[in-house]
Design a protein around this motif. Sequence first.
Motif, short mmCIF file in Angstrom:
data_model
loop_
_atom_site.label_atom_id
_atom_site.label_comp_id
_atom_site.label_asym_id
_atom_site.label_seq_id
_atom_site.Cartn_x
_atom_site.Cartn_y
_atom_site.Cartn_z
N UNK B 282 3.12 -18.43 45.63
CA UNK B 282 4.40 -18.21 44.98
C UNK B 282 4.36 -16.99 44.09
N UNK B 283 5.56 -16.49 43.82
CA UNK B 283 5.69 -15.31 42.98
C UNK B 283 5.53 -15.74 41.53
N UNK B 284 4.79 -14.97 40.77
CA UNK B 284 4.68 -15.27 39.34
C UNK B 284 3.23 -15.30 38.90
N UNK B 311 4.26 -9.93 51.71
CA UNK B 311 3.52 -9.03 50.84
C UNK B 311 2.37 -8.41 51.58
N UNK B 312 2.00 -7.24 51.11
CA UNK B 312 0.78 -6.64 51.60
C UNK B 312 -0.27 -6.73 50.50
N UNK B 334 3.97 -6.84 42.94
CA UNK B 334 4.25 -8.15 42.40
C UNK B 334 2.97 -8.95 42.27
N UNK B 335 2.95 -9.82 41.27
CA UNK B 335 1.82 -10.70 41.11
C UNK B 335 2.13 -12.04 41.77
N UNK B 336 1.17 -12.55 42.52
CA UNK B 336 1.38 -13.81 43.24
C UNK B 336 0.31 -14.80 42.81
N UNK B 337 0.67 -16.08 42.89
CA UNK B 337 -0.38 -17.05 42.62
C UNK B 337 -0.60 -17.93 43.83
N UNK B 338 -1.85 -18.04 44.17
CA UNK B 338 -2.26 -18.77 45.37
C UNK B 338 -2.83 -20.12 44.94
#
Lengths: 287, 355
Positions: B282-284, B311-312, B334-338
């Motif tokens: 998700x984004x954030x 996203x790349x 963008x920063x994503x959290x996995x």
Amino acid sequence: MNKTPNPKAWLFVIPVVVLVAFNALIPLMTVVNYSVQETFGDNVFFWEGMKWFEEVLRSERFHESFLRQIAFTGMILVIEIPLGIAIALAMPRKGPWVSVCLVLMALPLLIPWNVVGAMWNIFALPDIGLLGRMINGLGIDYNFTQQPVSAWSTTVLMDVWHWTSLVVLLSYAGLSAIPDAYYQAAKIDGANAWAVFRFIQLPKMKRVLTIAILLRFMDSFMIYTEPFVLTGGGPGNTTTFLSIDLVKIALGQFDLGPAAAMSLIYFLIVLLVSWIFYTLMMRGEEN
Amino acid sequence: MGIELKKVTKQVGAETYIYETDLSFEKDGFNILLGTTLSGKTTLMRLMAGLERPSSGEVWFEGQDVTGIPVQKRSVAMVYQQFINYPNFNVFENIASPLRVSGVSSQEIKQRVGKISDLLKLTPFLDRSPDELSGGQQQRTALARALVKNAALVLLDEPLANLDYKLREELRDELPKLFQDTGATVVYATSEPLEALMLGGRTATLHEGRVTQYGPTSQIYRAPNTLVSAQVFSDPPINTAPVEKKNDTFHLTDLINWSVPVEYANLSDGQYVIGVRPHHLTVGTATEDMVRLNGTVQIAEISGSESIIHFNVEGHTWVSESHGVHQFKVGDSVELSLDVSRCFYFHQSGELVAG
């Protein structure tokens, strides 16, 4: 909505008007012109009103060619439509034979009409033609240049050979457009081959068949070239169909007035029958 | 006991449509065949229906071998993606057609058709011909035909695929109720994972002519046994990426790594594949137990209340699905959290790592 008049719009319409005028309206009006006048040399005309129309409609000769024409067209439709559907049903749906069949079917359609007439003329000659010799060889007395029955059957056979393909191709296109799921559904319902034909294939082919019947009606009703080359309207007048008769009157006897009146009557009959037929077939197709 | 396929295969010419398949579908609830186009759903259904004979193997129905029995002699109803109705019958006659074939009295036909058309809201249209109906009504008519027959086996081959969104939702809700008390074995083919989840029941995931997994729908979604099953049962597509286990960390790249969860502690070091469902990326800003990825936006699309963003991340494309509407421009970083606690680990052979 407010509509503002825009005189420029006419500019877009004019090309079509000019085209239609030259290819339909002006020739048609020339015919109308001849049909109501007596024409002499040096462009001398006398007004005759409806005289030619009455003469044509009362003439025994017109009645005979008209009946001949109806009989011919009737036979053509009765033979070619069911035969065309039957052949289309028998053709393979997929596989390498599809294209072979389609090309074979399309071949007669590619041959010029007068060539078809000439071909059948030679083919059916009783002394040297393959067909003529064969039929006579079977012990049947056959000579299309002398016997009305032979002349008729040869003309009909020739037209069936030339034009059944059109019905086949149209029907085949209609059949190919039916999704496979219809046949599966019918199979699950336990429908037999006749029911599949009656309740799925025939209704699904309705539109293309309408076109096929209409085309075959118009074409066979106006047939000229092939019987002209094959029999020349004979023996006697037995294969003198409307258009052959018309040409005889117009160019053979040079009776321009009666010929023009007959053309218009002929034209109106084709138009009327086509319109009635189309309206009947398409009734309930609205929505 | 519903329908059973025993070592069934189907070959047409040199092509294998169905590889050896054992499958047993139950009577209660929906049995779902989930797979992409050409995965073999329709072929399996045709085999079950008896429209086609298997090349080898047996088809059993309610405890009887029905392998060679043609479809007319079985009690089968089928509904297709296309709206199949008899074109020159009205709705009433269409629904009545299977009853007429089996010679039911006209009084009973009237009563049964009436009941079914009430159920499917077709009563006002009984006099119309199929081409005067909307797509939804045409499909309802086809469904009514299948229902009125009281068939023991009902096969629904992507019946909602050609309907527009609203009608699809409406019918999807009604379908399980319609077939609930009929006592029929219902098999439903779909290419949409969401549809399978909404219909519940049991699902068999299909891929290139093989059943990759079979079991209760939610269980397959939660625990796909192979990478392929996970891929079939994920929309938007599941993210996959190679990872390396070194001692007590998984490495996605040199810099992106996380500690091995307890349940995988005994796993030997080496190469694995992770599968991450888009909504677990998700984004954030990442919280403590999540892994942070930095990416650039490639494609951004909004589907209802979800934002699906491609996203790349260091040359690799990831798909994320975040709740809410997020506006991104292509090229934004963008920063994503996995959420690594929710992802699947697969062996390189595709088998799920037991954890």
